[in-house]
Scaffold this motif. Structure first.
Motif, PDB file in Angstrom:
ATOM      1  N   VAL A 164     111.494 -25.546   1.445  1.00  0.00           N
ATOM      2  CA  VAL A 164     110.179 -25.696   2.068  1.00  0.00           C
ATOM      3  C   VAL A 164     110.307 -25.435   3.558  1.00  0.00           C
ATOM      4  N   GLN A 165     109.244 -24.973   4.164  1.00  0.00           N
ATOM      5  CA  GLN A 165     109.256 -24.755   5.612  1.00  0.00           C
ATOM      6  C   GLN A 165     109.056 -26.065   6.350  1.00  0.00           C
ATOM      7  N   ALA A 166     109.543 -26.108   7.551  1.00  0.00           N
ATOM      8  CA  ALA A 166     109.348 -27.284   8.394  1.00  0.00           C
ATOM      9  C   ALA A 166     107.853 -27.596   8.489  1.00  0.00           C
ATOM     10  N   GLY A 167     107.547 -28.886   8.388  1.00  0.00           N
ATOM     11  CA  GLY A 167     106.155 -29.329   8.393  1.00  0.00           C
ATOM     12  C   GLY A 167     105.544 -29.447   7.018  1.00  0.00           C
ATOM     13  N   GLY A 168     106.236 -28.930   6.015  1.00  0.00           N
ATOM     14  CA  GLY A 168     105.737 -28.970   4.652  1.00  0.00           C
ATOM     15  C   GLY A 168     106.041 -30.279   3.950  1.00  0.00           C
ATOM     16  N   SER A 169     105.710 -30.315   2.665  1.00  0.00           N
ATOM     17  CA  SER A 169     105.868 -31.532   1.864  1.00  0.00           C
ATOM     18  C   SER A 169     106.547 -31.227   0.537  1.00  0.00           C
ATOM     19  N   LEU A 170     107.229 -32.228   0.022  1.00  0.00           N
ATOM     20  CA  LEU A 170     107.797 -32.196  -1.319  1.00  0.00           C
ATOM     21  C   LEU A 170     107.678 -33.588  -1.921  1.00  0.00           C
ATOM     22  N   ARG A 171     107.598 -33.641  -3.238  1.00  0.00           N
ATOM     23  CA  ARG A 171     107.646 -34.931  -3.923  1.00  0.00           C
ATOM     24  C   ARG A 171     108.796 -34.905  -4.916  1.00  0.00           C
ATOM     25  N   PRO A 193     113.994 -29.731   9.536  1.00  0.00           N
ATOM     26  CA  PRO A 193     115.270 -29.141   9.099  1.00  0.00           C
ATOM     27  C   PRO A 193     116.367 -30.180   8.908  1.00  0.00           C
ATOM     28  N   GLU A 194     116.340 -31.244   9.703  1.00  0.00           N
ATOM     29  CA  GLU A 194     117.365 -32.282   9.574  1.00  0.00           C
ATOM     30  C   GLU A 194     117.211 -33.131   8.316  1.00  0.00           C
ATOM     31  N   ASP A 195     116.129 -32.925   7.568  1.00  0.00           N
ATOM     32  CA  ASP A 195     115.975 -33.589   6.272  1.00  0.00           C
ATOM     33  C   ASP A 195     116.722 -32.845   5.166  1.00  0.00           C
ATOM     34  N   THR A 196     117.263 -31.682   5.473  1.00  0.00           N
ATOM     35  CA  THR A 196     117.998 -30.905   4.485  1.00  0.00           C
ATOM     36  C   THR A 196     119.207 -31.694   3.990  1.00  0.00           C
ATOM     37  N   ALA A 197     119.286 -31.859   2.668  1.00  0.00           N
ATOM     38  CA  ALA A 197     120.357 -32.662   2.071  1.00  0.00           C
ATOM     39  C   ALA A 197     120.211 -32.630   0.555  1.00  0.00           C
ATOM     40  N   VAL A 198     121.233 -33.150  -0.118  1.00  0.00           N
ATOM     41  CA  VAL A 198     121.097 -33.466  -1.543  1.00  0.00           C
ATOM     42  C   VAL A 198     120.558 -34.891  -1.616  1.00  0.00           C
ATOM     43  N   GLY A 220     124.937 -51.458   3.677  1.00  0.00           N
ATOM     44  CA  GLY A 220     125.988 -50.523   3.299  1.00  0.00           C
ATOM     45  C   GLY A 220     126.496 -50.630   1.874  1.00  0.00           C
ATOM     46  N   ARG A 221     126.054 -51.633   1.116  1.00  0.00           N
ATOM     47  CA  ARG A 221     126.493 -51.724  -0.281  1.00  0.00           C
ATOM     48  C   ARG A 221     125.773 -50.676  -1.112  1.00  0.00           C
ATOM     49  N   GLN A 222     126.453 -50.190  -2.124  1.00  0.00           N
ATOM     50  CA  GLN A 222     125.909 -49.120  -2.962  1.00  0.00           C
ATOM     51  C   GLN A 222     125.238 -49.685  -4.207  1.00  0.00           C
ATOM     52  N   MET A 223     124.189 -49.019  -4.637  1.00  0.00           N
ATOM     53  CA  MET A 223     123.612 -49.330  -5.939  1.00  0.00           C
ATOM     54  C   MET A 223     124.558 -48.812  -7.018  1.00  0.00           C
ATOM     55  N   ASN A 224     124.411 -49.284  -8.275  1.00  0.00           N
ATOM     56  CA  ASN A 224     125.452 -48.990  -9.248  1.00  0.00           C
ATOM     57  C   ASN A 224     125.084 -47.937 -10.279  1.00  0.00           C
ATOM     58  N   THR A 225     123.875 -47.412 -10.243  1.00  0.00           N
ATOM     59  CA  THR A 225     123.464 -46.376 -11.189  1.00  0.00           C
ATOM     60  C   THR A 225     122.898 -45.212 -10.383  1.00  0.00           C
ATOM     61  N   TRP A 226     123.371 -43.995 -10.696  1.00  0.00           N
ATOM     62  CA  TRP A 226     123.042 -42.834  -9.871  1.00  0.00           C
ATOM     63  C   TRP A 226     122.568 -41.653 -10.712  1.00  0.00           C
ATOM     64  N   GLY A 227     121.692 -40.856 -10.119  1.00  0.00           N
ATOM     65  CA  GLY A 227     121.325 -39.575 -10.690  1.00  0.00           C
ATOM     66  C   GLY A 227     122.278 -38.497 -10.201  1.00  0.00           C
ATOM     67  N   GLN A 228     122.022 -37.283 -10.639  1.00  0.00           N
ATOM     68  CA  GLN A 228     122.926 -36.173 -10.320  1.00  0.00           C
ATOM     69  C   GLN A 228     122.593 -35.509  -8.988  1.00  0.00           C
ATOM     70  N   GLY A 229     121.442 -35.791  -8.446  1.00  0.00           N
ATOM     71  CA  GLY A 229     121.047 -35.245  -7.153  1.00  0.00           C
ATOM     72  C   GLY A 229     120.176 -34.015  -7.269  1.00  0.00           C
ATOM     73  N   THR A 230     119.335 -33.810  -6.262  1.00  0.00           N
ATOM     74  CA  THR A 230     118.497 -32.622  -6.189  1.00  0.00           C
ATOM     75  C   THR A 230     118.500 -32.110  -4.750  1.00  0.00           C
ATOM     76  N   GLN A 231     118.641 -30.807  -4.587  1.00  0.00           N
ATOM     77  CA  GLN A 231     118.762 -30.214  -3.264  1.00  0.00           C
ATOM     78  C   GLN A 231     117.392 -30.054  -2.614  1.00  0.00           C
ATOM     79  N   VAL A 232     117.302 -30.474  -1.367  1.00  0.00           N
ATOM     80  CA  VAL A 232     116.120 -30.247  -0.541  1.00  0.00           C
ATOM     81  C   VAL A 232     116.573 -29.452   0.682  1.00  0.00           C
ATOM     82  N   THR A 233     115.950 -28.315   0.891  1.00  0.00           N
ATOM     83  CA  THR A 233     116.277 -27.471   2.032  1.00  0.00           C
ATOM     84  C   THR A 233     115.012 -27.210   2.832  1.00  0.00           C
ATOM     85  N   VAL A 234     115.063 -27.542   4.120  1.00  0.00           N
ATOM     86  CA  VAL A 234     113.916 -27.353   5.004  1.00  0.00           C
ATOM     87  C   VAL A 234     114.276 -26.278   6.027  1.00  0.00           C
ATOM     88  N   SER A 235     113.533 -25.199   6.006  1.00  0.00           N
ATOM     89  CA  SER A 235     113.802 -24.098   6.930  1.00  0.00           C
ATOM     90  C   SER A 235     112.969 -24.253   8.195  1.00  0.00           C
TER      91      SER A 235
END
Length: 125
Positions: free
Chosen positions: A12-19, A86-91, A109-124
């Motif tokens: 997505v371009q900077a200023g845009g939205s994703l859900r 752009p700094e929101d770019t991450a998995v 700093g403690r971690q939750m114990n159940t995780w998904g596989q992740g989804t990439q978000v890239t902000v240009s």
């Protein structure tokens, strides 16, 4: 075994939205806390948002731009991301924990114990 499956990432371009969506097989009712983390290249994974009951918390970097919500009927947690930078770019990872801990446990700093596989978000820019 409960599985978390994320979807909704993309470019997505900077200023845009994703859900982002996180579907939990077996139901989200069993989780006391759910949240979204992200990990950018070369950086540590950071907690972005949490929800427990109707209470939500956000990292300062996303406060006012991101909204976490849950739909128990659909067994899904969402992360609405507006005014993306752009700094929101991450998995982005969905996470959950059934333990009856105070939400501050995870923000310290403690971690939750159940995780998904992740989804990439890239902000240009």
């Amino acid at each position: 075994q409960v599985q978390l499956v994320e979807s909704g990432g993309g470019l997505v371009q900077a200023g845009g939205s994703l859900r982002l969506s996180c579907a939990a097989s077996g139901g989200i009712f069993r989780f006391n806390a759910m949240g979204w983390y992200r990990q950018a290249p070369g950086k540590q994974r950071e907690l972005v948002a949490t929800i427990t009951g109707l209470s939500t918390n956000y990292a300062d970097s996303v406060k006012g731009r991101f909204t976490i919500s849950r739909d128990n009927a659909k067994n899904t947690v969402y992360l609405q991301m507006n005014t993306l930078k752009p700094e929101d770019t991450a998995v982005y990872y969905c996470a959950a924990d059934p333990s009856p801990r105070d939400i501050s446990w995870y923000w310290r700093g403690r971690q939750m114990n159940t995780w998904g596989q992740g989804t990439q978000v890239t902000v240009s820019s």
